[in-house]
Design a protein around this motif. Structure first.
Motif, PDB file in Angstrom:
ATOM      1  N   GLN A  38      -5.026  -1.909  -9.642  1.00 23.15           N
ATOM      2  CA  GLN A  38      -2.958  -2.264  -9.047  1.00 23.15           C
ATOM      3  C   GLN A  38      -3.222  -3.614  -8.845  1.00 23.15           C
ATOM      4  O   GLN A  38      -3.666  -4.044  -7.546  1.00 23.15           O
ATOM      5  N   THR A  39      -2.682  -4.567  -9.172  1.00 23.84           N
ATOM      6  CA  THR A  39      -2.120  -5.996  -9.014  1.00 23.84           C
ATOM      7  C   THR A  39      -1.149  -6.577  -8.333  1.00 23.84           C
ATOM      8  O   THR A  39      -1.222  -7.576  -7.722  1.00 23.84           O
ATOM      9  N   ALA A  40       0.118  -5.340  -8.380  1.00 20.07           N
ATOM     10  CA  ALA A  40       0.902  -6.192  -8.287  1.00 20.07           C
ATOM     11  C   ALA A  40       2.278  -4.228  -7.442  1.00 20.07           C
ATOM     12  O   ALA A  40       1.385  -3.351  -7.638  1.00 20.07           O
ATOM     13  N   VAL A  42     -12.289   0.668  10.776  1.00 18.85           N
ATOM     14  CA  VAL A  42     -10.890   0.953  10.535  1.00 18.85           C
ATOM     15  C   VAL A  42     -10.232  -0.378  10.124  1.00 18.85           C
ATOM     16  O   VAL A  42      -9.613  -0.050   9.108  1.00 18.85           O
ATOM     17  N   LYS A  43     -10.222  -1.218  10.952  1.00 17.96           N
ATOM     18  CA  LYS A  43      -9.541  -2.641  10.367  1.00 17.96           C
ATOM     19  C   LYS A  43     -10.150  -3.237   9.138  1.00 17.96           C
ATOM     20  O   LYS A  43      -9.121  -3.823   8.387  1.00 17.96           O
ATOM     21  N   ASP A  44     -11.560  -2.983   8.659  1.00 12.99           N
ATOM     22  CA  ASP A  44     -11.824  -3.466   7.781  1.00 12.99           C
ATOM     23  C   ASP A  44     -10.898  -3.195   6.300  1.00 12.99           C
ATOM     24  O   ASP A  44     -10.487  -3.239   5.839  1.00 12.99           O
ATOM     25  N   ILE A  45     -10.792  -1.263   6.380  1.00 14.26           N
ATOM     26  CA  ILE A  45     -10.677  -1.046   5.583  1.00 14.26           C
ATOM     27  C   ILE A  45      -8.887  -0.920   4.992  1.00 14.26           C
ATOM     28  O   ILE A  45      -8.361  -1.433   4.313  1.00 14.26           O
ATOM     29  N   ALA A  46      -8.180  -1.033   7.025  1.00 17.05           N
ATOM     30  CA  ALA A  46      -7.605  -1.592   6.613  1.00 17.05           C
ATOM     31  C   ALA A  46      -6.682  -2.713   6.048  1.00 17.05           C
ATOM     32  O   ALA A  46      -5.252  -2.796   5.221  1.00 17.05           O
ATOM     33  N   CYS A  47      -6.662  -4.236   6.394  1.00 16.91           N
ATOM     34  CA  CYS A  47      -6.956  -5.370   5.131  1.00 16.91           C
ATOM     35  C   CYS A  47      -6.674  -5.054   4.153  1.00 16.91           C
ATOM     36  O   CYS A  47      -6.487  -6.358   3.429  1.00 16.91           O
ATOM     37  N   ARG A  48      -7.806  -4.432   3.444  1.00 17.72           N
ATOM     38  CA  ARG A  48      -8.487  -3.894   2.569  1.00 17.72           C
ATOM     39  C   ARG A  48      -7.562  -3.527   1.518  1.00 17.72           C
ATOM     40  O   ARG A  48      -6.696  -3.637  -0.342  1.00 17.72           O
ATOM     41  N   THR A  49      -6.296  -1.961   2.437  1.00 16.52           N
ATOM     42  CA  THR A  49      -5.942  -1.448   1.663  1.00 16.52           C
ATOM     43  C   THR A  49      -3.995  -1.472   1.891  1.00 16.52           C
ATOM     44  O   THR A  49      -2.934  -1.371   0.797  1.00 16.52           O
ATOM     45  N   PHE A  50      -3.670  -1.803   2.935  1.00 11.57           N
ATOM     46  CA  PHE A  50      -2.444  -2.444   3.187  1.00 11.57           C
ATOM     47  C   PHE A  50      -1.306  -3.798   3.078  1.00 11.57           C
ATOM     48  O   PHE A  50      -1.565  -4.349   3.216  1.00 11.57           O
ATOM     49  N   ILE A  51      -1.794  -3.390   1.106  1.00 15.48           N
ATOM     50  CA  ILE A  51      -1.540  -5.061   1.162  1.00 15.48           C
ATOM     51  C   ILE A  51      -0.346  -4.648  -0.125  1.00 15.48           C
ATOM     52  O   ILE A  51      -0.086  -3.456  -0.726  1.00 15.48           O
ATOM     53  N   PRO A  52       0.579  -5.297  -0.044  1.00 13.24           N
ATOM     54  CA  PRO A  52       1.215  -4.809  -1.600  1.00 13.24           C
ATOM     55  C   PRO A  52       1.526  -4.683  -2.750  1.00 13.24           C
ATOM     56  O   PRO A  52       1.966  -3.842  -3.189  1.00 13.24           O
ATOM     57  N   GLU A  53      -0.601  -5.332  -3.233  1.00 14.87           N
ATOM     58  CA  GLU A  53      -0.606  -5.773  -4.672  1.00 14.87           C
ATOM     59  C   GLU A  53      -1.188  -4.096  -4.635  1.00 14.87           C
ATOM     60  O   GLU A  53      -1.518  -3.837  -6.169  1.00 14.87           O
ATOM     61  N   ASN A  54      -1.255  -3.648  -3.710  1.00 15.10           N
ATOM     62  CA  ASN A  54      -2.062  -1.658  -3.877  1.00 15.10           C
ATOM     63  C   ASN A  54      -1.161  -0.690  -3.628  1.00 15.10           C
ATOM     64  O   ASN A  54      -0.993   0.360  -3.080  1.00 15.10           O
ATOM     65  N   CYS A  55       0.266  -1.409  -3.389  1.00 11.90           N
ATOM     66  CA  CYS A  55       1.750  -0.325  -2.512  1.00 11.90           C
ATOM     67  C   CYS A  55       2.225   0.505  -4.162  1.00 11.90           C
ATOM     68  O   CYS A  55       2.532  -0.646  -4.538  1.00 11.90           O
ATOM     69  N   ASN A  56       2.800   1.357  -3.866  1.00 10.97           N
ATOM     70  CA  ASN A  56       3.395   1.797  -4.484  1.00 10.97           C
ATOM     71  C   ASN A  56       4.635   2.976  -3.424  1.00 10.97           C
ATOM     72  O   ASN A  56       4.494   3.774  -2.411  1.00 10.97           O
ATOM     73  N   ILE A  57       6.197   2.059  -3.210  1.00 14.65           N
ATOM     74  CA  ILE A  57       7.200   2.618  -2.672  1.00 14.65           C
ATOM     75  C   ILE A  57       7.973   4.007  -3.554  1.00 14.65           C
ATOM     76  O   ILE A  57       8.842   2.763  -4.438  1.00 14.65           O
ATOM     77  N   LEU A  58       8.409   4.857  -3.119  1.00 10.21           N
ATOM     78  CA  LEU A  58       9.873   5.629  -3.774  1.00 10.21           C
ATOM     79  C   LEU A  58      10.355   5.761  -3.122  1.00 10.21           C
ATOM     80  O   LEU A  58      10.554   5.744  -1.138  1.00 10.21           O
ATOM     81  N   TYR A  59      11.831   4.612  -2.725  1.00 17.29           N
ATOM     82  CA  TYR A  59      12.727   5.350  -2.285  1.00 17.29           C
ATOM     83  C   TYR A  59      13.715   6.117  -2.874  1.00 17.29           C
ATOM     84  O   TYR A  59      14.440   6.366  -3.793  1.00 17.29           O
ATOM     85  N   TYR A  60      14.126   7.171  -1.942  1.00 19.16           N
ATOM     86  CA  TYR A  60      14.804   8.765  -2.432  1.00 19.16           C
ATOM     87  C   TYR A  60      16.106   8.854  -1.831  1.00 19.16           C
ATOM     88  O   TYR A  60      16.390   8.820  -0.146  1.00 19.16           O
ATOM     89  N   GLN A  61      16.770   8.590  -1.999  1.00 20.62           N
ATOM     90  CA  GLN A  61      18.130   8.071  -1.587  1.00 20.62           C
ATOM     91  C   GLN A  61      19.277   9.282  -2.034  1.00 20.62           C
ATOM     92  O   GLN A  61      19.127   9.334  -2.537  1.00 20.62           O
ATOM     93  N   ALA A  62      19.526   9.595  -0.865  1.00 16.97           N
ATOM     94  CA  ALA A  62      20.498  10.756  -0.714  1.00 16.97           C
ATOM     95  C   ALA A  62      21.964  10.249  -1.427  1.00 16.97           C
ATOM     96  O   ALA A  62      22.217   9.270  -0.675  1.00 16.97           O
TER      97      ALA A  62
END
Length: 412
Positions: free
Chosen positions: A226-228, A390-410
């Motif tokens: 994933q790139t974005a 933990v710090k190394d994996i967090a730096c590589r994983t928790f970035i926007p281009e690796n992220c998918n977000i679902l906003y589930y609105q009531a």
């Protein structure tokens, strides 16, 4: 230390065994190396359908449950994207009934239109109850569709849509069974009050006559990196807003799997975890929040899901989660916190493996991914994770281009 015995029948059925004389019961656990990831994109939900069909009668035994109940036993099954797992527990005096029943349905099911229609309707009703009519029930579908573009993890175990099960033909169902439900595509785990010699005698008697089948080589499409960032917003008739965030992570065989597992424990395992303490209790942004990994054999997901308190915006909620993830990227987790989650993990693993049935299913799984004895190394591998990892994996994983977000609105 769990002692494991091994044996393989001439038809390829792998057997793992652990004797436990502290119980008067025996567990037979059969793991079939087939899950939702093995389904055709236009014929999904078949692995889960078979979780039900396997209890509908086999070639020589029209009723599966009655003999088990009459012998004082219990049985059940579960399916996920990677495997299908069936188990039966019986008093040791009656365990041959389990071998008889399980071997007959491995040999072949009673494929008939009536049984298929009954189980089809059961599965369709389950799909409706869990995924269409239950609040937040379609979140898994929506999130997987975002996170996976190529890999069959893009649909959940229940299937992509009801029509795939509604339109399944008897020939298609038969083909799926004889393709995957084979002795050479299964692991039989036997635990409890039974000797290794008796376990092998009964296995040879009941399972050895079943012929091996031609199981297709698994060639699944690879998921591109994933790139974005990917986002999706939906409105549903649910009590409160919810947010679902998923990051791509390694597969189950990767050494970093235990790092990801520990990260989610730091974030949300227990009331003293970071997300609960900071976002539920202190800032009162969420009524509940959780972090977990899928644990899938191929590259999986690390997910964070939370129900927002009234008046909290999605931006506030999302920003707060990113702040917590940023702390993992910039600051080493304290030794005391690392020790706490490791101690909890160890106690959970030890407690889990006290039960002979849990040992049966766990041994089968570890035999699938390597060798059953690896179950004895899990705690060591988890305890070896360092704050630096933990710090190394967090730096590589928790970035926007690796992220998918679902906003589930009531719906207001």
């Amino acid at each position: 230390m769990i002692h494991v015995n091994h044996y393989t029948l001439s038809n390829g059925l792998r057997i793992v065994h652990n004797e436990d004389l502290s119980t008067q019961m025996v567990a037979l656990n059969i793991l079939y190396n087939v899950g939702a990831r093995d389904e055709h994109p236009e014929h999904t939900g078949f692995a889960h359908l078979f979780e039900h069909l396997m209890f509908g009668g086999s070639i020589n035994i029209p009723n599966y449950d009655t003999p088990i109940q009459n012998a004082g036993g219990e049985n059940n099954a579960w399916t996920n994207n990677d495997i299908t797992n069936y188990y039966v527990t019986l008093p040791f005096q009656n365990i041959e009934i389990g071998f008889w029943l399980e071997s007959d349905r491995m040999l072949g099911l009673d494929f008939n239109p009536q049984n298929l229609e009954i189980q089809r309707q059961v599965v369709i009703e389950e799909f409706k109850q869990r995924n269409l009519n239950q609040p937040y029930g379609d979140a898994s579908h929506l999130l997987r569709e975002m996170a996976y573009q190529n890999h069959p993890y893009r649909w959940p175990t229940i299937g992509k849509e009801i029509s795939h099960i509604a339109n399944a033909t008897l020939d298609e169902v038969k083909e799926f069974f004889y393709r995957y439900y084979a002795p050479n595509n299964a692991i039989l785990s036997i635990t409890g009050h039974i000797s290794f010699e008796e376990a092998i005698r009964l296995s040879e008697k009941w399972f050895a006559p079943i012929p091996a089948r031609e199981v297709p080589k698994r060639e699944l499409p690879k998921e591109n990196q994933q790139t974005a960032i990917r986002t999706k917003s939906v409105m549903r008739n649910v009590p409160v807003d919810a947010i679902y965030i998923a990051f791509h992570m390694c597969n189950r065989f990767d050494k970093n799997y235990y790092v990801f597992d520990l990260i989610t424990d730091l974030l949300s395992n227990g009331r003293s975890s970071r997300l609960f303490q900071n976002l539920v209790q202190k800032k009162q942004l969420f009524s509940s929040i959780d972090a977990y990994i899928t644990g899938s054999l191929d590259e999986g997901l690390l997910s964070i899901t939370g129900k927002l308190n009234t008046g909290v915006s999605f931006k506030q909620a999302e920003d707060a989660i990113w702040q917590e993830l940023s702390l993992l990227k910039t600051t080493l987790a304290p030794d005391e916190e690392m020790a706490k989650v490791k101690n909890r993990y160890e106690s959970e693993q030890i407690f889990n493996n006290i039960n002979y049935l849990n040992v049966a299913s766990n041994l089968a799984f570890f035999e699938l991914i390597g060798k059953a004895e690896d179950i004895n190394q899990e705690i060591k591998k988890y305890r070896s994770v360092t704050a630096e990892q933990v710090k190394d994996i967090a730096c590589r994983t928790f970035i926007p281009e690796n992220c998918n977000i679902l906003y589930y609105q009531a719906i207001q």
